[in-house]
Write an enzyme that holds these catalytic residues in place. Sequence first.
Site, PDB file in Angstrom:
ATOM      1  N   SER A 250      -8.914   2.200   3.720  1.00  0.00           N
ATOM      2  CA  SER A 250      -8.028   2.840   2.905  1.00  0.00           C
ATOM      3  C   SER A 250      -7.227   1.783   1.920  1.00  0.00           C
ATOM      4  CB  SER A 250      -7.261   3.824   3.373  1.00  0.00           C
ATOM      5  OG  SER A 250      -6.527   3.093   4.696  1.00  0.00           O
TER       6      SER A 250
ATOM      7  N   LYS B 225       0.774  -1.102   0.048  1.00  0.00           N
ATOM      8  CA  LYS B 225       0.049  -0.131   0.049  1.00  0.00           C
ATOM      9  C   LYS B 225       0.943   1.110  -0.096  1.00  0.00           C
ATOM     10  CE  LYS B 225      -3.534   1.921   3.102  1.00  0.00           C
ATOM     11  NZ  LYS B 225      -4.213   1.707   4.155  1.00  0.00           N
TER      12      LYS B 225
ATOM     13  N   SER C 234      -9.338   0.092   7.967  1.00  0.00           N
ATOM     14  CA  SER C 234      -8.775   0.000   6.644  1.00  0.00           C
ATOM     15  C   SER C 234      -7.994  -1.233   6.121  1.00  0.00           C
ATOM     16  CB  SER C 234      -7.855   1.214   6.542  1.00  0.00           C
ATOM     17  OG  SER C 234      -8.228   2.493   6.567  1.00  0.00           O
TER      18      SER C 234
END
Length: 480
Positions: free
Chosen positions: A148, A71, A172
């Site tokens: 996220s 990520k 997330s």
Amino acid sequence: MLSLQDYSARDALDLAGLVRSGEVTAAEVRQTALVAAASVESRLAAFTEGPFEQLPAHSSGEFAGVPFVIKDLLITAVGVCGHGGSAALADAAPAEADSTLMRRFRAAGLGLLGTTKSSEFGLSVAADQKWRGPTRNPWDPQRSPGGSSGGSAALVAAGVVPVAHANDGAGSIRIPAAHTGLVGLKPSRGRVPLGPWQQELMYGNVVEFAVTRTVRDTAYLLDLVQGNAPGEKYGAPLPAEPYRDEIADRSPRQLRIAVAAHGWDGQALSPDVRNAIELTASTLADLGHVVEEASPAVDWEGFLAALTTTWCAGTAAAVVPLLKSGTDRDLFEATTVTCAEVGQALNPVDLAVAFDQYNALSQSFGSFHAQWDLWVTPTSVGPAPAIGDFDADNPQYTAAEWVRRCVVPYPTCATSNVTGGPAITLPLAQTADGLPLGVQLSADLYREDIVLRTAAQLERALPWAGRRPVVHVTTETRQR
């Protein structure tokens, strides 16, 4: 070359086994991963940097030869630019060194394929970006994969990689895993190191780990990357036995499991979500566990106010220094600036009041888990939201309104970030029209053993391995 059909049907352990046995080479696996990425990226828009063509240095780790992605937030990989999902960091320089977790991923044998889209600084539960646009959900490209960690989840669900790095400050990891049909474990605070460049984030609420397709990949990977590191603020005790042993198919002890079939402070759930909870509860009872409806006592509004305080203070810590250095405020999303400004105006008493609320929540959950081994709850009150439902660039939101907008649809995700306990979402059900629905299992601090053991039982009882999204490397290749 390994076929896309074969490649995407295997989890990380399977792929590593093929490489270890000599049936395929790591180079062949990586080439297949590159073809897989090219087949879906135009429809998903999940990458930030990459895919990288170069084969990583050879590793003898347990996952040697397995491609993965990280990520674009918090973790650092030497030579790779990190942008935090923000145009404000579009020109960031490449990292000069690996973070502790990245070193452990490499030692495990995982080979970096690229970085994935996050919401800006992880401050939204959708993977929409002002900077690069939204990532799309492979189950329905008109929907978000959640956030996220949405880019990571989209690529795992679509068959590009079997495992991807993710992190979690209020859901997330679990939110995108639930919306894309994956396994998403938020480990206990201190289980996986954050350093060396930060001791804590969002006042201890943020943890690092991954999303996968199988419980066994989650358990084996946690064995390889967990453990205290020098200089870390938080540390978790070593597990009594390896997590891979916890998921073995053996007769487990009977657990006391509480189930909550409601949303935020009694909020109604969609019928599909309620059915998912009922299915999970009945399956656990059939497996021999004691299952009853129960919940800890929570002052939801007090908790939300406290979370808003730490959310804004944490945002200010990231954003205000950039603004002071001359970064154009128009490069940030509107809600990022709004929350940062509120956070900058807070005082120590505001934080102390929030921490008192956090302590009350943790004490309540501690008492609850003295009676109940697990708490089973909906990960989300409904399926994945449409692209644009969470508009982080909307200046009309106040900070409190934005935090509420992000938290309330995911009823119990953020509570485990505050208590520090482990929580996993499993893709145990689907909506009537085939969209994934996640069910969350949460436990007391450091009890990943119970979480993973029960998750493996449910995976065997309610298997999901045969499900494929609309956008998948096999379907996209056939269409070409």
